[in-house]
Design a protein around this motif. Structure first.
Motif, PDB file in Angstrom:
ATOM      1  N   GLN A 185      -3.838  11.799  21.629  1.00  0.00           N
ATOM      2  CA  GLN A 185      -2.367  12.362  22.023  1.00  0.00           C
ATOM      3  C   GLN A 185      -2.170  11.413  23.787  1.00  0.00           C
ATOM      4  OE1 GLN A 185      -0.482  14.507  20.984  1.00  0.00           O
ATOM      5  NE2 GLN A 185      -1.880  14.838  18.852  1.00  0.00           N
ATOM      6  N   ALA A 186      -3.649  11.149  24.172  1.00  0.00           N
ATOM      7  CA  ALA A 186      -3.271  10.718  25.239  1.00  0.00           C
ATOM      8  C   ALA A 186      -2.753   9.315  24.889  1.00  0.00           C
ATOM      9  CB  ALA A 186      -4.506  10.644  26.071  1.00  0.00           C
ATOM     10  N   LEU A 187      -2.590   9.083  24.549  1.00  0.00           N
ATOM     11  CA  LEU A 187      -1.657   7.408  23.723  1.00  0.00           C
ATOM     12  C   LEU A 187      -2.618   5.889  23.780  1.00  0.00           C
ATOM     13  CD1 LEU A 187       1.636   7.320  24.870  1.00  0.00           C
ATOM     14  CD2 LEU A 187       0.866   7.860  22.710  1.00  0.00           C
ATOM     15  N   ASN A 188      -4.206   6.289  23.658  1.00  0.00           N
ATOM     16  CA  ASN A 188      -5.166   5.767  23.928  1.00  0.00           C
ATOM     17  C   ASN A 188      -5.778   4.966  22.454  1.00  0.00           C
ATOM     18  OD1 ASN A 188      -6.422   6.048  26.480  1.00  0.00           O
ATOM     19  ND2 ASN A 188      -7.177   7.839  25.191  1.00  0.00           N
ATOM     20  N   LEU A 189      -5.737   3.905  21.798  1.00  0.00           N
ATOM     21  CA  LEU A 189      -5.994   3.035  21.301  1.00  0.00           C
ATOM     22  C   LEU A 189      -6.766   2.706  20.673  1.00  0.00           C
ATOM     23  CD1 LEU A 189      -4.109   1.666  18.744  1.00  0.00           C
ATOM     24  CD2 LEU A 189      -3.124  -0.066  20.414  1.00  0.00           C
ATOM     25  N   THR A 190      -7.010   2.872  19.722  1.00  0.00           N
ATOM     26  CA  THR A 190      -8.857   2.830  18.488  1.00  0.00           C
ATOM     27  C   THR A 190      -8.625   1.203  17.259  1.00  0.00           C
ATOM     28  OG1 THR A 190      -9.703   4.453  20.206  1.00  0.00           O
ATOM     29  CG2 THR A 190     -10.025   2.734  18.007  1.00  0.00           C
ATOM     30  N   ILE A 191      -8.704   0.214  17.318  1.00  0.00           N
ATOM     31  CA  ILE A 191      -8.648  -0.759  15.972  1.00  0.00           C
ATOM     32  C   ILE A 191      -9.661  -0.683  15.756  1.00  0.00           C
ATOM     33  CG2 ILE A 191      -7.540  -2.732  15.416  1.00  0.00           C
ATOM     34  CD1 ILE A 191      -5.351  -2.714  17.356  1.00  0.00           C
ATOM     35  N   THR A 192      -9.624  -0.664  14.103  1.00  0.00           N
ATOM     36  CA  THR A 192     -10.634  -1.016  13.412  1.00  0.00           C
ATOM     37  C   THR A 192     -10.551  -1.790  12.776  1.00  0.00           C
ATOM     38  OG1 THR A 192     -11.781   1.285  14.141  1.00  0.00           O
ATOM     39  CG2 THR A 192     -13.155  -0.217  12.086  1.00  0.00           C
ATOM     40  N   ASP A 193     -11.282  -3.035  12.125  1.00  0.00           N
ATOM     41  CA  ASP A 193     -11.593  -3.845  11.055  1.00  0.00           C
ATOM     42  C   ASP A 193     -11.516  -2.713   9.397  1.00  0.00           C
ATOM     43  OD1 ASP A 193     -11.431  -5.875   9.199  1.00  0.00           O
ATOM     44  OD2 ASP A 193     -11.779  -7.673  10.299  1.00  0.00           O
ATOM     45  N   VAL A 194     -10.791  -3.081   8.884  1.00  0.00           N
ATOM     46  CA  VAL A 194     -11.466  -2.515   7.414  1.00  0.00           C
ATOM     47  C   VAL A 194     -10.882  -3.665   6.293  1.00  0.00           C
ATOM     48  CG1 VAL A 194     -10.548   0.117   8.383  1.00  0.00           C
ATOM     49  CG2 VAL A 194      -9.244  -1.000   7.227  1.00  0.00           C
ATOM     50  N   THR A 195     -10.964  -4.342   6.636  1.00  0.00           N
ATOM     51  CA  THR A 195     -10.425  -5.656   5.640  1.00  0.00           C
ATOM     52  C   THR A 195     -12.141  -5.745   4.779  1.00  0.00           C
ATOM     53  OG1 THR A 195     -10.089  -7.114   6.625  1.00  0.00           O
ATOM     54  CG2 THR A 195     -10.415  -8.329   5.117  1.00  0.00           C
ATOM     55  N   GLU A 196     -13.094  -5.523   4.501  1.00  0.00           N
ATOM     56  CA  GLU A 196     -13.833  -5.224   4.006  1.00  0.00           C
ATOM     57  C   GLU A 196     -14.307  -3.419   2.801  1.00  0.00           C
ATOM     58  OE1 GLU A 196     -14.566  -8.325   2.349  1.00  0.00           O
ATOM     59  OE2 GLU A 196     -14.353  -9.389   3.653  1.00  0.00           O
ATOM     60  N   THR A 197     -13.796  -2.948   4.167  1.00  0.00           N
ATOM     61  CA  THR A 197     -14.137  -0.981   3.145  1.00  0.00           C
ATOM     62  C   THR A 197     -13.045  -0.716   3.201  1.00  0.00           C
ATOM     63  OG1 THR A 197     -14.231  -0.636   6.245  1.00  0.00           O
ATOM     64  CG2 THR A 197     -16.121  -1.326   5.038  1.00  0.00           C
ATOM     65  N   GLY A 198     -11.727  -1.443   3.625  1.00  0.00           N
ATOM     66  CA  GLY A 198     -10.306  -0.341   3.606  1.00  0.00           C
ATOM     67  C   GLY A 198      -9.444  -0.127   2.207  1.00  0.00           C
ATOM     68  N   VAL A 199      -9.501  -1.360   1.564  1.00  0.00           N
ATOM     69  CA  VAL A 199      -8.746  -2.082   0.879  1.00  0.00           C
ATOM     70  C   VAL A 199      -9.098  -2.349  -0.338  1.00  0.00           C
ATOM     71  CG1 VAL A 199      -6.829  -4.031   0.041  1.00  0.00           C
ATOM     72  CG2 VAL A 199      -7.791  -3.340   2.463  1.00  0.00           C
ATOM     73  N   PHE A 200      -8.633  -1.522  -1.710  1.00  0.00           N
ATOM     74  CA  PHE A 200      -8.832  -1.032  -3.116  1.00  0.00           C
ATOM     75  C   PHE A 200      -8.065  -1.797  -3.929  1.00  0.00           C
ATOM     76  CE2 PHE A 200     -11.440   1.285  -0.192  1.00  0.00           C
ATOM     77  CZ  PHE A 200     -12.599   0.497  -1.117  1.00  0.00           C
ATOM     78  N   GLU A 201      -8.300  -2.377  -4.654  1.00  0.00           N
ATOM     79  CA  GLU A 201      -7.103  -2.648  -5.811  1.00  0.00           C
ATOM     80  C   GLU A 201      -7.781  -2.345  -7.422  1.00  0.00           C
ATOM     81  OE1 GLU A 201      -6.108  -6.844  -8.484  1.00  0.00           O
ATOM     82  OE2 GLU A 201      -6.574  -6.299  -6.938  1.00  0.00           O
ATOM     83  N   GLY A 202      -6.173  -1.464  -8.651  1.00  0.00           N
ATOM     84  CA  GLY A 202      -7.174  -1.371  -9.544  1.00  0.00           C
ATOM     85  C   GLY A 202      -5.954  -0.532  -9.952  1.00  0.00           C
ATOM     86  N   ALA A 203      -6.355  -0.525 -11.360  1.00  0.00           N
ATOM     87  CA  ALA A 203      -5.039  -0.006 -12.053  1.00  0.00           C
ATOM     88  C   ALA A 203      -4.981   1.902 -12.066  1.00  0.00           C
ATOM     89  CB  ALA A 203      -5.185   0.087 -13.446  1.00  0.00           C
ATOM     90  N   VAL A 204      -3.509   2.369 -12.913  1.00  0.00           N
ATOM     91  CA  VAL A 204      -3.483   4.229 -12.468  1.00  0.00           C
ATOM     92  C   VAL A 204      -4.188   4.339 -13.989  1.00  0.00           C
ATOM     93  CG1 VAL A 204      -1.948   5.379 -11.840  1.00  0.00           C
ATOM     94  CG2 VAL A 204      -1.706   3.709 -10.652  1.00  0.00           C
ATOM     95  N   LEU A 205      -5.060   5.474 -13.686  1.00  0.00           N
ATOM     96  CA  LEU A 205      -5.246   5.665 -14.464  1.00  0.00           C
ATOM     97  C   LEU A 205      -4.468   6.960 -15.119  1.00  0.00           C
ATOM     98  CD1 LEU A 205      -9.276   5.405 -14.608  1.00  0.00           C
ATOM     99  CD2 LEU A 205      -7.396   4.347 -16.183  1.00  0.00           C
ATOM    100  N   SER A 206      -4.230   8.088 -14.292  1.00  0.00           N
ATOM    101  CA  SER A 206      -4.143   9.399 -14.332  1.00  0.00           C
ATOM    102  C   SER A 206      -3.197   9.801 -12.700  1.00  0.00           C
ATOM    103  CB  SER A 206      -4.416  10.638 -14.743  1.00  0.00           C
ATOM    104  OG  SER A 206      -6.161  10.696 -13.866  1.00  0.00           O
ATOM    105  N   LEU A 207      -1.934  10.409 -13.140  1.00  0.00           N
ATOM    106  CA  LEU A 207      -1.225  11.388 -12.136  1.00  0.00           C
ATOM    107  C   LEU A 207      -1.617  12.576 -11.735  1.00  0.00           C
ATOM    108  CD1 LEU A 207       1.465   8.643 -12.613  1.00  0.00           C
ATOM    109  CD2 LEU A 207      -0.361   8.883 -10.828  1.00  0.00           C
ATOM    110  N   ASN A 208      -1.638  13.607 -10.549  1.00  0.00           N
ATOM    111  CA  ASN A 208      -1.639  14.754 -10.589  1.00  0.00           C
ATOM    112  C   ASN A 208      -0.794  15.280  -9.099  1.00  0.00           C
ATOM    113  OD1 ASN A 208      -2.040  17.400  -9.876  1.00  0.00           O
ATOM    114  ND2 ASN A 208      -3.600  17.361 -10.515  1.00  0.00           N
ATOM    115  N   GLU A 209       0.595  15.415 -10.269  1.00  0.00           N
ATOM    116  CA  GLU A 209       2.036  15.050  -9.324  1.00  0.00           C
ATOM    117  C   GLU A 209       1.839  16.623  -8.124  1.00  0.00           C
ATOM    118  OE1 GLU A 209       5.866  15.262 -11.396  1.00  0.00           O
ATOM    119  OE2 GLU A 209       5.020  12.981 -12.026  1.00  0.00           O
TER     120      GLU A 209
END
Length: 218
Positions: free
Chosen positions: A116-140
């Motif tokens: 809320q005070a516009l303090n900025l935090t940046i974290t490298d998530v290259t190894e922990t936050g990016v995932f690839e895969g096929a969509v098996l099912s959907l719950n709208e």
């Protein structure tokens, strides 16, 4: 003497009012990525999923290690200035590629969080936050998708209501904050996502595009 005091008081009052009327500038952070433009490779950055931050440019500014400029083809860093715009979170994705090639051999992904005070935090998530895969099912109703990941198995991806859900059997890349629930299947909050063309499958460093309110610009 009294005249100068009066003028000085008026000037200080004017400056005080001007400062009070000026909006608070967002806090900034500097990201530096190793680069060597002489190889033909360059970084390209974009903000995905949310507008909490902005980049100064997509190309950044190259700063050579050889400040004297005497070494041809010297290594250096491409620097980006990230500015906090409003409270929230965004994904910042960078790709290192040649302009005439489709594949990017290197990708960096960062999670930017603004309080809320516009303090900025940046974290490298290259190894922990990016995932690839096929969509098996959907719950709208819950706005979720079950995704098959090569090593983690099934992932329950939670999309925000503003995002368009992917299609069944679609191969996608999701960008998250790097955290997951310990339930089965593991749950993750999706901050941005993109569709993979068949030729990009298995290569999450393919072309990334900023997310629109619908979820992806593809």
């Amino acid at each position: 003497m009294k005249k100068w005091i009066a003028l000085l008081s008026a000037l200080l009052l004017t400056l005080s009012c001007a400062m009070a009327e000026s909006p608070d500038a967002g806090h900034t952070a500097l990201l530096s990525l190793d680069a060597n433009p002489s190889t033909g490779y360059s970084w390209s950055g974009s903000v995905l999923g949310g507008d909490a931050v902005r980049l100064d440019s997509a190309e950044g500014t190259f700063v050579p290690d050889d400040q004297a400029g005497t070494l041809v083809g010297a290594d250096g860093q491409t620097q980006y200035t990230v500015t906090a715009e409003k409270p929230g979170s965004s994904i910042i994705a960078f790709e290192y590629r040649r302009s005439w090639e489709d594949e990017a051999p290197e990708q960096r992904v960062y999670l930017a969080v603004v309080d809320q005070a516009l303090n900025l935090t940046i974290t490298d998530v290259t190894e922990t936050g990016v995932f690839e895969g096929a969509v098996l099912s959907l719950n709208e109703e819950d706005h979720t998708a079950l995704i098959e990941h090569e090593s983690l198995g099934e992932i329950l991806a939670q999309f925000s209501l503003e995002m368009r859900l992917p299609a069944l059997d679609e191969q996608i890349v999701i960008y998250t904050d790097g955290t997951m629930t310990w339930s089965l299947p593991a749950g993750m909050n999706v901050l941005a996502w993109r569709s993979l063309a068949p030729a990009d499958a298995g290569n999450s460093a393919g072309a990334a595009h900023p997310s629109s309110p619908a979820g992806t610009a593809d």
